[in-house]
Design a protein around this motif. Structure first.
Motif, PDB file in Angstrom:
ATOM      1  N   ILE A   1       0.832  -1.207   0.000  1.00 34.52           N
ATOM      2  CA  ILE A   1       0.000   0.000   0.000  1.00 34.52           C
ATOM      3  C   ILE A   1       0.863   1.253   0.000  1.00 34.52           C
ATOM      4  O   ILE A   1       0.627   2.198  -0.770  1.00 34.52           O
ATOM      5  N   ILE A   2       1.885   1.281   0.857  1.00 35.80           N
ATOM      6  CA  ILE A   2       2.768   2.449   0.935  1.00 35.80           C
ATOM      7  C   ILE A   2       3.506   2.652  -0.387  1.00 35.80           C
ATOM      8  O   ILE A   2       3.649   3.791  -0.874  1.00 35.80           O
ATOM      9  N   LYS A   3       3.958   1.570  -0.985  1.00 36.09           N
ATOM     10  CA  LYS A   3       4.667   1.681  -2.257  1.00 36.09           C
ATOM     11  C   LYS A   3       3.766   2.234  -3.354  1.00 36.09           C
ATOM     12  O   LYS A   3       4.183   3.053  -4.179  1.00 36.09           O
ATOM     13  N   GLU A   4       2.521   1.786  -3.381  1.00 39.06           N
ATOM     14  CA  GLU A   4       1.578   2.252  -4.399  1.00 39.06           C
ATOM     15  C   GLU A   4       1.279   3.738  -4.257  1.00 39.06           C
ATOM     16  O   GLU A   4       0.910   4.405  -5.221  1.00 39.06           O
ATOM     17  N   LEU A   5       1.436   4.265  -3.046  1.00 40.65           N
ATOM     18  CA  LEU A   5       1.162   5.679  -2.798  1.00 40.65           C
ATOM     19  C   LEU A   5       2.438   6.514  -2.771  1.00 40.65           C
ATOM     20  O   LEU A   5       2.443   7.634  -2.260  1.00 40.65           O
ATOM     21  N   SER A   6       3.524   5.970  -3.309  1.00 40.08           N
ATOM     22  CA  SER A   6       4.827   6.640  -3.216  1.00 40.08           C
ATOM     23  C   SER A   6       4.814   8.030  -3.840  1.00 40.08           C
ATOM     24  O   SER A   6       5.482   8.949  -3.347  1.00 40.08           O
ATOM     25  N   SER A   7       4.065   8.223  -4.916  1.00 41.28           N
ATOM     26  CA  SER A   7       4.029   9.538  -5.559  1.00 41.28           C
ATOM     27  C   SER A   7       3.347  10.577  -4.686  1.00 41.28           C
ATOM     28  O   SER A   7       3.634  11.775  -4.790  1.00 41.28           O
ATOM     29  N   GLU A   8       2.443  10.131  -3.821  1.00 46.46           N
ATOM     30  CA  GLU A   8       1.738  11.045  -2.921  1.00 46.46           C
ATOM     31  C   GLU A   8       2.444  11.186  -1.577  1.00 46.46           C
ATOM     32  O   GLU A   8       2.158  12.119  -0.818  1.00 46.46           O
ATOM     33  N   LEU A   9       3.350  10.239  -1.286  1.00 46.74           N
ATOM     34  CA  LEU A   9       4.037  10.238   0.009  1.00 46.74           C
ATOM     35  C   LEU A   9       5.538  10.418  -0.188  1.00 46.74           C
ATOM     36  O   LEU A   9       6.351   9.627   0.299  1.00 46.74           O
ATOM     37  N   THR A  10       5.915  11.458  -0.877  1.00 47.64           N
ATOM     38  CA  THR A  10       7.339  11.728  -1.102  1.00 47.64           C
ATOM     39  C   THR A  10       8.067  11.817   0.243  1.00 47.64           C
ATOM     40  O   THR A  10       7.613  12.500   1.156  1.00 47.64           O
ATOM     41  N   GLY A  11       9.187  11.121   0.337  1.00 51.01           N
ATOM     42  CA  GLY A  11       9.948  11.106   1.586  1.00 51.01           C
ATOM     43  C   GLY A  11       9.628   9.918   2.472  1.00 51.01           C
ATOM     44  O   GLY A  11      10.313   9.673   3.463  1.00 51.01           O
ATOM     45  N   ILE A  12       8.583   9.181   2.126  1.00 50.19           N
ATOM     46  CA  ILE A  12       8.211   7.959   2.857  1.00 50.19           C
ATOM     47  C   ILE A  12       8.613   6.767   1.996  1.00 50.19           C
ATOM     48  O   ILE A  12       8.210   6.665   0.831  1.00 50.19           O
ATOM     49  N   GLU A  13       9.406   5.861   2.556  1.00 54.11           N
ATOM     50  CA  GLU A  13       9.923   4.738   1.788  1.00 54.11           C
ATOM     51  C   GLU A  13       9.628   3.409   2.483  1.00 54.11           C
ATOM     52  O   GLU A  13       9.411   3.366   3.692  1.00 54.11           O
ATOM     53  N   ILE A  14       9.657   2.366   1.712  1.00 49.95           N
ATOM     54  CA  ILE A  14       9.672   1.005   2.251  1.00 49.95           C
ATOM     55  C   ILE A  14      11.114   0.521   2.167  1.00 49.95           C
ATOM     56  O   ILE A  14      11.702   0.460   1.082  1.00 49.95           O
TER      57      ILE A  14
END
Length: 671
Positions: free
Chosen positions: A199-212
């Protein structure tokens, strides 16, 4: 009229020409005069070094079977190198909502409840004090509202909805405590599920700075095998960080907290790597380079045989359950037990068991339950439990007397069921007796060991004196550190200084009680096994050790190999050890342990003990080694409130059977 229009047109043309001239001059300045400077600025960059945590080394058994290893897990990480500074609180909130919706645990150490009205968590006193004084910058008596207001201002949370301010404040506080920076990313959640990571990876464009990111956590193939000895790992606390920072540790590193994990931390910890991130003047990442690859920690190989360890755990559990099934008064009250198995050839530990025990894989999640258990499964009974030895101590007294020459193999003593060296008037009360007042008649030292005659050893202790008795016991490994690599209790031998420190007066009665393993003498199970091992080796006391060697992570280099170290050597004067051994053989073949040990196809030397404890109950103790003609293993068992020591012969028999069964399948199973 025409002249006026012409005049205005001329002015307009002049203005336009002036504007173009100004633009042209500015362009010339930008491109020619200052062009090099602006070109340099447009290509300037910032380089950030980030730490890449190295995997921890493995702990394996003598055959390389993993006991403590690593498992790859997914973490949700806030990376400052990619995080827009004005979006940090927003990103934290959005990410935290997703994580909570997926049932993940947030990395939040703020000692305040999460629901309004907020209240302090008093159990976290150290963190609470730090919060009030250092981080929040308010007085020690500050209220929850005062602290929260300070945190809102500190982290600029005014634009965060009030119902989420505590949530974001907790994470920001933890980030600060763990040293969040461009060089040290922060894990907002560790070991998340694959579903959450997706889920976090799929939202990577919206969550810049948040990584898995991938990391490793301590994993145990069977967390019940050796939990008390392997020990635990955990995060670095602020108090520890002050000392560890200079050693290359970060606040978010994992540290060995107990057992071998702590004792061998410097070997198990790997060497972290470095990745260099390059950003241009606009904050965009332009390059990423691995400057130094992480190097995993070294592997620690133990002398333990994993299969024998599992079998020993089962044997000890069955032994306790057997005792608990007995009638009240002779074992039914048994609350726990300890067992240690050593190699006679060098003092290495082959198995060390505690009952009850726990599962290392469940240590963090079940800690409160384990801690609250009245039977104390977290307590390392084998290494830190202190118990009166009882009659197993008599072998030491026999050896000391034989070495001193005050008796020989043919010396006899007449036991009348009570010790009559003193009169009732001299003694000041009923004379000390043998167990149940049994009169053993005229016996020699071997028979005295077999029947465990108190009166015989009362007399030897009186004649030897406490100093000689204790010196011999220390040489056997009792009341001294054994050399084991994890923290062990030292134990204590009865002595005048200790008695007087309690306000008592040392007198004749103390000596004779000490000589049968009572009074103030307390030892550990690992000391009892070391004692048995020393008798088996005719006075040679090896350092008891559980680490065989340390190897590089790829197995290409042996960094350390444990030697067989002799800590003391007592001469076999007057064949003292041989004569005592004959008595121990008689105890196995003719004494109370016969019912179990007589079934074995080889000869075992043993001695049991029944040590009185408060409540008119008895700890059961037993030591044994064998086969006598070529000893291979030494065993010690102690059962709390286990009644008569001979009951433990069942466990001794089962360990010998397990040892030889494993060895028959693989002659090299024990190294």
């Amino acid at each position: 009229m025409k002249k006026i229009l012409d005049s205005r047109l001329n002015i307009l043309v002049i203005v336009i020409i002036g504007i173009f001239t100004a633009f042209t001059l500015k362009l010339v300045q930008y491109q020619i005069i200052d062009g090099e400077e602006y070109y340099s600025k447009s290509n300037s960059s910032t380089r950030i070094n980030q730490t890449v945590t190295a995997a921890r080394g493995d702990i394996v058994d003598i055959n390389g079977v993993p006991l403590a290893g690593n498992q790859v897990v997914f973490d949700v990480t806030i990376n400052k190198a990619y995080m827009p500074s004005d979006k940090l609180n927003e990103r934290i909130l959005d990410t935290a909502k997703i994580l909570l919706a997926q049932g993940e645990k947030l990395n939040d150490i703020l000692p305040m409840e999460t629901e309004y009205p907020y209240s302090f968590i008093d159990e976290k006193k150290t963190e609470l004090t730090r919060l009030r004084e250092d981080v929040a910058g308010v007085a020690i008596y500050a209220s929850e509202q005062d602290v929260m207001a300070k945190l809102v201002a500190r982290y600029k949370l005014e634009n965060i909805p009030q119902e989420y301010q505590r949530l974001v404040a907790g994470i920001r506080y933890t980030m600060e405590r763990e040293g969040y920076s461009a060089s040290y990313p922060f894990d907002i959640a560790k070991d998340v599920s694959i579903h959450t990571a997706t889920i976090i990876k799929e939202l990577s464009s919206e969550l810049t700075g948040i990584e898995i990111t991938e990391s490793s956590k301590r994993y145990y193939a069977d967390g019940t095998v050796l939990p008390h000895i392997l020990g635990t790992v955990g995060p670095i606390y602020a108090e520890e960080y002050r000392q560890l920072k200079s050693q290359g540790y970060g606040l978010n590193d994992i540290l060995g907290k107990s057992g071998l994990e702590r004792a061998y931390e410097r070997y198990l910890k790997g060497k972290d790597g470095v990745v260099q991130i390059e950003k241009n003047m606009y904050g965009e990442v332009t390059d990423l380079e691995i400057v130094q690859r992480p190097q995993p920690g070294n592997n620690v190989k133990l002398t333990i045989n994993a299969e024998l360890q599992k079998r020993s755990n089962e044997i000890l559990k069955a032994q306790v359950e057997m005792l608990q099934s007995r009638q009240a008064g002779w074992g039914k009250e048994c609350t726990g037990a300890a067992m240690v198995v050593l190699s006679v050839k060098d003092g290495s530990v082959l198995a060390v068991s505690n009952y009850p025990s726990y599962d290392l894989n469940l240590y963090n999640s079940n800690y409160e339950e384990y801690f609250a258990d009245a039977d104390t499964p977290l307590f390392n009974r084998s290494v830190q439990g202190l118990y009166r030895p009882g009659s197993v101590f008599k072998v030491n007294v026999a050896i000391a007397a034989l070495q001193a020459g005050i008796i020989d193999e043919n010396f006899t003593y007449t036991c009348r069921g009570y010790y009559d060296y003193y009169t009732v008037e001299q003694w000041g009360g009923p004379l000390p007796s043998c167990a149940s007042g049994v009169a053993h008649g005229t016996i020699n030292v071997k028979q005295a060991i077999k029947v465990s005659c108190n009166c015989f050893f009362y007399d030897l202790g009186r004649r030897l004196g406490i100093d000689v008795v204790n010196e011999s016991a220390h040489n056997m490994g009792l009341g001294v550190l054994t050399g084991l690599e994890v923290t062990e209790a030292r134990g204590r031998l009865s002595n005048p200084e200790f008695t007087e420190s309690l306000g008592g007066r040392w007198q004749a009665g103390n000596v004779i009680q000490a000589s049968i393993g009572q009074l103030d003498t307390v030892i550990t199970a690992v000391q009892l096994a070391t004692y048995a091992n020393t008798v088996a080796n005719k006075g040679v006391r090896y350092a008891t050790h559980i680490v065989d060697s340390i190897e590089s992570y790829d197995g290409s280099q042996v960094i350390y190999e444990a030697p067989a170290t002799v800590l003391s050597q007592t001469p076999n004067t007057n064949n003292a050890f041989d004569i005592a051994e004959k008595g121990m053989i008689m105890a196995s073949e003719e004494g109370s342990a016969k019912m179990y040990l007589d079934e074995l196809p080889y000869t075992i030397a043993s001695k049991t003990g029944t040590a009185q404890v408060p409540g008119n109950l008895y700890n059961a103790t037993m030591m044994a080694y064998g086969p006598v003609d070529n000893p291979e293993i030494a065993i010690a068992i102690i059962a709390e409130k286990g009644g008569n020591g001979y009951n433990l012969a069942l466990g001794v028999k089962d360990v010998f059977n397990a040892y030889y069964e494993i060895k028959s399948q693989d002659p090299n199973a024990f190294g």
